[in-house]
Design a protein around this motif. Structure first.
Motif, PDB file in Angstrom:
ATOM      1  N   ILE A 696       0.829  -1.209   0.000  1.00 44.22           N
ATOM      2  CA  ILE A 696       0.000   0.000   0.000  1.00 44.22           C
ATOM      3  C   ILE A 696       0.863   1.259   0.000  1.00 44.22           C
ATOM      4  N   GLY A 697       0.478   2.215  -0.843  1.00 48.11           N
ATOM      5  CA  GLY A 697       1.184   3.492  -0.910  1.00 48.11           C
ATOM      6  C   GLY A 697       0.244   4.639  -0.573  1.00 48.11           C
ATOM      7  N   PRO A 698       0.187   5.031   0.707  1.00 46.90           N
ATOM      8  CA  PRO A 698      -0.681   6.165   1.055  1.00 46.90           C
ATOM      9  C   PRO A 698      -0.007   7.457   0.597  1.00 46.90           C
ATOM     10  N   GLY A 699      -0.719   8.294  -0.092  1.00 43.47           N
ATOM     11  CA  GLY A 699      -0.129   9.518  -0.641  1.00 43.47           C
ATOM     12  C   GLY A 699       0.546  10.363   0.423  1.00 43.47           C
ATOM     13  N   VAL A 700       1.744  10.869   0.096  1.00 43.05           N
ATOM     14  CA  VAL A 700       2.437  11.671   1.109  1.00 43.05           C
ATOM     15  C   VAL A 700       2.231  13.165   0.913  1.00 43.05           C
ATOM     16  N   TYR A 701       1.680  13.565  -0.213  1.00 47.07           N
ATOM     17  CA  TYR A 701       1.321  14.986  -0.326  1.00 47.07           C
ATOM     18  C   TYR A 701       0.182  15.183  -1.305  1.00 47.07           C
ATOM     19  N   ASP A 702      -0.457  16.335  -1.162  1.00 50.18           N
ATOM     20  CA  ASP A 702      -1.671  16.657  -1.913  1.00 50.18           C
ATOM     21  C   ASP A 702      -1.298  17.276  -3.253  1.00 50.18           C
ATOM     22  N   ILE A 703      -1.561  16.584  -4.321  1.00 52.49           N
ATOM     23  CA  ILE A 703      -1.203  17.151  -5.630  1.00 52.49           C
ATOM     24  C   ILE A 703      -2.305  18.050  -6.186  1.00 52.49           C
ATOM     25  N   HIS A 704      -3.477  18.069  -5.546  1.00 53.72           N
ATOM     26  CA  HIS A 704      -4.547  18.916  -6.081  1.00 53.72           C
ATOM     27  C   HIS A 704      -4.305  20.382  -5.780  1.00 53.72           C
ATOM     28  N   SER A 705      -3.395  20.635  -4.872  1.00 51.03           N
ATOM     29  CA  SER A 705      -3.099  22.014  -4.510  1.00 51.03           C
ATOM     30  C   SER A 705      -1.745  22.386  -5.116  1.00 51.03           C
TER      31      SER A 705
END
Ligand code: MET
Length: 764
Positions: A696-705
């Motif tokens: 599992i790779g939980p996202g480490v940062y928000d790319i929508h911003s």
């Protein structure tokens, strides 16, 4: 007389004027006043259009520069502390809440976004705490009502209802443990009262109050709150039309029909079966019933006869004056007008109806039900009959081979050869990935150059060879970039894709495309969903050429990249004549062939994105099992045709999996990457709790911003993840693709290997 009504109109402008203006404002190219003017032009055009089509109840107040829930939060002063005191104008605070802000010493992330019910629209989640200080910063409903009135157009203002507003929100970080937003209702109601009383004073006869949560199971828990809210609001408000949409009221109608409201709207597109029950409940009251018979969610021409049958039933029970013919929901989810489509064949054009045409449909239906003898109405009814008959004829000319293939699907086709534990070992030998493998979700910036080259190719200004060469150069440079920053599992960057769904649609049989049929997904992001019009099949390999090329220029493993069947279905306008299940299985078989071809071409890892799997979940729990069965089966069908050595990945974003976890497990993807940077670590705890055993790779940062996170921030995230998940299962990646970002932000971002693992992470 039966009246007609539209619950909301697309607020993007016929030519995406709002996106252009909003983005120009963000870029500092136009002033706030110019933005206001651009918005005013679109509002005016919407009101004029709906009115000109003959609609009685024209909506106002539902326009938005970013998101209507965010508008509401801003108006009610539900502004999280982190956005206050930064020296920003109210408009910039509003945008900062929506998309974050990183400029002139201000650095604040965006608020959380969530899917709007089962649609592909996202709203900005309001944050509440005991300290929330409700007040009316501005009264958008009144302002827009007056704005329309000044143009000579009487409108019915739209307001998000108090119970839905609170229930759709979440407890802010500052809130005390156990805090429930609904507890704020008594504090919130006085502000609603003020808003509604102002509307009444301004002359509004009706107000549309949206309470979409009434179609959810959990609405039953709030029966008391609904009753107290509407008992308090009704006396000071204009006549309230309480609106529900996207589903059925079921037993909630029992308390809803007792509320002191003047009207009730139900969605008969999604839930035509609820009409009898609702009619029985409202008959003894004075409530006017608004029937959502013209779909606000699809693009198909309404079958007038079917709609009239429902309408007539209501008229027979309640009388003409107590019936309104309406769109099922806001038309926000449909494109603005069919008139912009110059490339559809006349046959195709005749199948569809977009927002403007739907406005005309409600008006015609209401007139027909009122017994109008108008020649234009009879003509419209006749024409509709012919169109619907032609479409039915087309539907029957299905692709028999595809249908037979679906019928021949066996349970074995859904399962990988060996269990994950075995596959993991085999894959480790092939892929040689280090501990904490780093990867990305697939896309890299879709730059102006890429879009220009695509446009030139589409217009025939460059040859296929030139376009291919251009794309290959792009792919190679993206590969080099990933090598340079030290990623482990590479991607080709998806430069050939105009969109992750449209691209596949264009390479499959059974789809139709539009030129201008944009719908808002979030903020200034609009999508142009393809339309599934007939049986789906794959004429030939789609992505193999690109993935193989990408693999040929690097020694590192390359991840193939596909969009999954459920997501293609959910982000297209589906057919209305066959089940979603059938369409999904047809897509799955086409993708299965692609996955097998990719493996044959030497690709060792393939990601099949299913970001929309959660979104397609029915709103009522009793309908879940059936959906999850075919949705998960479709994913498995598309991915299980490979050897154990092939590492399958899948990606989900904006996913709240707590309640469907067993289905996520059943997908049996070797690796899943999920959005986790904006939601708290609750999601990961769910994985732990269920003993999730695949990677599992939980996202480490928000790319929508556009905001670039600091190194420490990423380290902290990874450390928090490792406190929950075993280190042997963890992949490090962003939480979605980078296509919407520029290179500057991208270069600042995926150096996740360096930042995440430069100091030893704590033991998991
Ligand atoms: N592979 C796709 C991308 O990276 C997945 C996007 S999911 C919304 O853009």
């Amino acid at each position: 007389m039966v009246a007609s009504s539209v619950l909301g109109f697309p607020r993007i402008g016929a030519n995406r004027e709002v996106k252009k203006a909003v983005e120009a404002y963000w870029a500092g190219k136009i002033t706030a006043d110019q933005l206001t003017q651009a918005a005013a032009d679109v509002k005016k055009s919407n009101w004029t259009t709906v009115k000109a089509k003959g609609v009685d109840f024209v909506p106002s107040g539902e326009f938005s520069l970013y998101d209507h829930v965010l508008d509401h939060s801003a108006a009610f002063n539900v502004i999280p502390k982190r956005y206050v005191g930064l020296g920003l104008s109210p408009l910039d605070v509003y945008f900062a809440m929506g998309r974050g802000r990183q400029a002139d010493g201000v650095d604040v992330p965006a608020s959380e976004m969530k899917k709007w019910f089962d649609s592909n629209y996202h709203f900005v989640v309001p944050e509440f705490s005991d300290e929330t200080d409700f007040k009316l910063n501005f009264n958008k409903a009144v302002e827009e009502y007056k704005e329309a009135k000044a143009l000579g157009i009487e409108t019915r203002p739209v307001v998000l209802g108090p119970v839905s507003f609170l229930v759709l929100g979440k407890a802010s970080k500052e809130a005390k443990a156990g805090f429930q937003p609904i507890s704020l209702l008594p504090k919130l109601l006085p502000v609603y009262k003020q808003l509604l009383a102002d509307l009444k004073a301004a002359g509004a006869e009706w107000v549309q109050v949206d309470e979409p949560i009434l179609v959810l199971d959990k609405a039953a828990e709030y029966a008391k709150e609904f009753t107290s809210a509407y008992t308090e609001l009704a006396p000071v408000a204009p006549k309230i039309l309480l609106t529900t949409y996207f589903g059925r009221l079921d037993s909630n109608v029992n308390f809803v029909a007792k509320l002191p409201v003047a009207g009730l709207h139900i969605d008969l597109d999604r839930a035509p079966g609820q009409l009898d029950q609702v009619l029985a409940a409202v008959k003894p009251t004075n409530i006017v019933l608004s029937l959502g018979v013209v779909s606000g969610r699809n693009i198909w021409k309404t079958d007038f006869q079917a709609a009239l049958n429902l309408g007539q039933k209501a008229v027979d029970a309640l009388g003409q004056d107590r019936v309104i013919i309406a769109t099922s929901s806001s038309l926000l989810h449909t494109p603005v007008t069919l008139e912009s489509e110059k490339k559809l064949t006349p046959e195709q054009k005749d199948w569809f109806s977009f927002a403007t045409e739907k406005a005309a449909e409600v008006a015609t239906l209401a007139k027909a039900l009122s017994g109008s003898q108008d020649a234009a109405v009879s003509k419209a009814l006749e024409e509709n009959k012919t169109s619907i008959a032609k479409r039915r004829e087309f539907e029957h000319t299905s692709d028999d081979a595809v249908r037979k293939r679906v019928a021949a699907i066996t349970p074995e086709m859904l399962e990988r050869k060996s269990p994950f534990a075995v596959r993991k070992e085999v894959q480790a030998k092939h892929l040689h990935l280090p501990k904490f493998p780093t990867t990305t979700i697939g896309s890299f910036p879709q730059t102006k150059e890429i879009r220009q080259a695509r446009a030139k190719f589409t217009k025939g200004e460059i040859t296929e060879q030139e376009y291919d060469d251009f794309l290959k150069k792009e792919i190679e440079s993206v590969v080099r970039f990933q090598e340079r920053i030290g990623l482990d599992l590479l991607v080709h960057g998806e430069p050939e894709r105009n969109d992750m769904v449209q691209y596949f649609g264009e390479h499959l049989n059974g789809f139709v495309f539009t030129q201008n049929a944009w719908v808002q997904s979030y903020g200034s992001r609009y999508v142009r969903p393809p339309i599934i019009v007939s049986d789906v099949s794959r004429p030939g390999p789609i992505t193999v050429k690109w993935s193989s090329y990408a693999q040929s220029v690097t020694k590192l493993p390359m991840k193939g990249m596909l969009t999954g069947p459920v997501t293609i279905l959910n982000w297209s306008f589906p057919r209305a004549d066959v089940s979603r299940e059938l369409q999904s299985k047809q897509l799955a078989l086409a993708l299965r062939d692609e996955v097998i071809d990719l493996e044959k071409a030497g690709i060792q890892a393939i990601q099949v994105d299913e970001p929309a799997i959660r979104e397609g979940l029915p709103l009522r729990r009793s309908d879940w099992d059936e959906y999850l069965k075919w949705a998960v089966d479709s994913f498995k069908l598309s991915t299980a045709g490979v050897t154990d050595a092939l590492q399958t990945h899948s990606h989900f974003c904006y996913s709240d999996f707590d309640d469907i976890f067993p289905s996520i497990q059943r997908l049996d993807a070797d690796v899943i990457s999920i959005e986790a940077s904006k939601s708290d670590m609750k999601l990961l705890n769910t994985f732990k709790q269920y003993g999730y055993s695949n990677q599992i790779g939980p996202g480490v940062y928000d790319i929508h911003s556009p905001r670039v996170p600091g190194e420490q921030e990423i380290k902290d995230r990874v450390a928090a993840m490792l406190a929950i998940l075993p280190d042997s299962l963890l992949f490090i990646n962003p939480d979605c693709g980078l296509k919407t970002r520029g290179w500057k932000e991208t270069e600042g971002k995926p150096n996740v290997r360096r930042s995440a693992t430069s100091s030893p992470p704590p033991a998991g």
